[in-house]
Design an enzyme around this catalytic site. Structure first.
Site, PDB file in Angstrom:
ATOM      1  N   TYR A 206       1.107  -0.930  -0.064  1.00 51.10           N
ATOM      2  CA  TYR A 206      -0.317   0.011  -0.127  1.00 51.10           C
ATOM      3  C   TYR A 206       0.474   1.279   0.218  1.00 51.10           C
ATOM      4  CZ  TYR A 206      -3.981  -3.073   1.156  1.00 51.10           C
ATOM      5  OH  TYR A 206      -5.303  -3.801   1.177  1.00 51.10           O
ATOM      6  N   PRO A 298     -12.425  -0.392  -1.396  1.00 56.42           N
ATOM      7  CA  PRO A 298     -11.643  -1.057  -1.245  1.00 56.42           C
ATOM      8  C   PRO A 298     -10.640  -1.308  -0.449  1.00 56.42           C
ATOM      9  CG  PRO A 298     -11.568  -0.644  -3.368  1.00 56.42           C
ATOM     10  CD  PRO A 298     -12.988   0.179  -3.271  1.00 56.42           C
ATOM     11  N   LYS A 302     -12.205  -5.560   3.237  1.00 52.54           N
ATOM     12  CA  LYS A 302     -13.861  -5.274   3.305  1.00 52.54           C
ATOM     13  C   LYS A 302     -14.708  -6.026   2.675  1.00 52.54           C
ATOM     14  CE  LYS A 302     -12.377  -5.422   7.358  1.00 52.54           C
ATOM     15  NZ  LYS A 302     -10.795  -6.193   6.876  1.00 52.54           N
TER      16      LYS A 302
END
Length: 405
Positions: A206, A298, A302
């Site tokens: 990320y 997103p 979840k």
């Protein structure tokens, strides 16, 4: 000649993972159901969807007898990397909370469930049209539709479940005065690509950068899923392969020399960001589950996990209501599910706002985000919160999820 209505205990609109898992769990409890969906099975399987499964949902697939394919073909991920300031910082889920997540695409979850329902002789009707839900406040709610042969059909049930997604017919049938919507539209989207290349990292990355967010995800050893932040109205056709790779490489570039392994881009699309919750999750004798009741960005992985968590609770409530004739369980389902939904909404919003560059972002905003990211990775408490939320507030901490070594 009019067709006689089909009679069943639970009518389910929506044959995605939520609807099929609910049908499977009900069958294990001895409760019959009929499932309908306007899409064909091939259409659902042909829709490429990413997938990170929380450990509890891996256990749900394996322990309920759906399939153990996730153990053979899925890949456990024991953490993620938060990349900012040109460096990657690993958040070790196993060390922090004793749990992992599993890389297993939603398409594979659907295939496992569809195969299991076919194996068990379930009544699942794909490819129907003109679906309507009627008489929701009566003792015999109904599903009306036209089958693949053009014949009008009717299903009457004791209880009806809307698991037909955010654009389905079930939620929109509830009178506006009987529902409250909580909604947030985000000022950015994800440009998603599927590429033929080996993995660039062992786990998901990320990335926060001055050019905006990027996520380096995975599919298989030879196909990868990647995303970068873009404008909601971005045109995928305006992005040839070389432009996509240049943008992705620029967003992950850093002093540590990290680069992406490139290959042909086989799919490209733009995914808009929305947060949505409908309350309550029950109207009369219809109950909502999954995206029919709520959607999340997103970023926190979840969406599918919330849908499966819903139907775990809903299967228990329906069994209590039908087998034990205790209808108070139906009233309890929504509030129980919403406690998790709102926790997931917060986590998804937090991850999104911490990593994305919003329109009008100032130098102060960027430095504040970097400070927040540093506070997460430099603090055991901060990293633990992320690990606990990402792995799903697991109800039962066990090694290797539902897969046995």
């Amino acid at each position: 000649m009019p067709q006689a209505p089909t009679r069943t205990s639970v009518g389910i609109v929506g044959a995605g993972p939520a609807g099929l898992m609910l049908s499977h769990l009900l069958a294990r409890a001895g409760i019959d159901s009929v499932v309908v969906d306007h899409r064909s099975r091939a259409e659902i399987e042909g829709t490429s969807r990413a997938g990170i499964l929380e450990a509890d949902n891996v256990r749900l697939l394996t322990d309920s007898g759906v399939s153990d394919r996730v153990c053979r073909e899925g890949r456990p991920h024991d953490g993620i990397a938060l990349r900012f300031g040109g460096e990657s910082h690993r958040v070790d889920f196993r060390a922090l909370v004793g749990e992992s997540v599993w890389l297993y695409p939603q398409t594979d979850v659907f295939t496992d469930l569809a195969d299991a329902r076919e194996r068990d002789g379930a009544d699942v009707r794909f490819g129907v049209s003109g679906t309507r839900v009627v008489d929701l406040t009566t003792e015999r709610p109904g599903i009306l539709y036209t089958d693949t042969d053009g014949v009008a059909r009717e299903i009457r049930c004791d209880l009806l479940v809307g698991a037909d997604g955010s654009r389905g017919v079930c939620r929109s049938t509830v009178p506006e005065a009987a529902r409250t919507h909580f909604f947030r539209e985000y000022p950015y989207a994800w440009f998603g690509v599927l590429v033929e290349a080996p993995p660039s990292a062992p786990e998901l990355v990320y990335t926060h950068s001055e050019r905006g967010f990027a996520l380096i995800s995975q599919r298989t050893e030879s196909v990868q899923r990647m995303y970068f932040q873009c404008e909601p109205d971005e045109d995928p056709a305006a992005w040839p392969d070389d432009r996509i790779w240049a943008e992705l490489q620029a967003r992950v570039r850093g002093a540590d020399g990290f680069t992406l392994k490139e290959g042909p881009v086989t799919e490209r699309s733009v995914l808009r960001f929305r947060s949505f919750v409908c309350e309550p999750m029950r109207y009369g004798n219809m109950l909502l589950a999954g995206d029919a009741a709520h959607t999340v960005p997103p970023t926190g992985a979840k969406g599918l996990n919330l849908a499966l968590a819903d139907v775990r609770l809903l299967a228990e409530a329906l069994e209590t209501a039908l087998a034990k004739r205790d209808r108070t369980a139906l009233d309890e389902y929504g509030p129980r599910a919403l406690r998790r939904v709102w926790r997931a909404q917060h986590f998804s919003y937090w991850m999104t706002s911490m990593l994305h560059r919003a329109p009008g972002t100032t130098d102060f905003d960027t430095r504040r985000q970097l400070g927040e990211l540093a506070a997460v990775v430099d603090s055991t408490a901060g990293s633990t919160y992320l690990a606990e939320a990402y792995t799903g507030w697991s109800e039962s901490r066990r090694d290797h999820a539902g897969c046995r070594a």
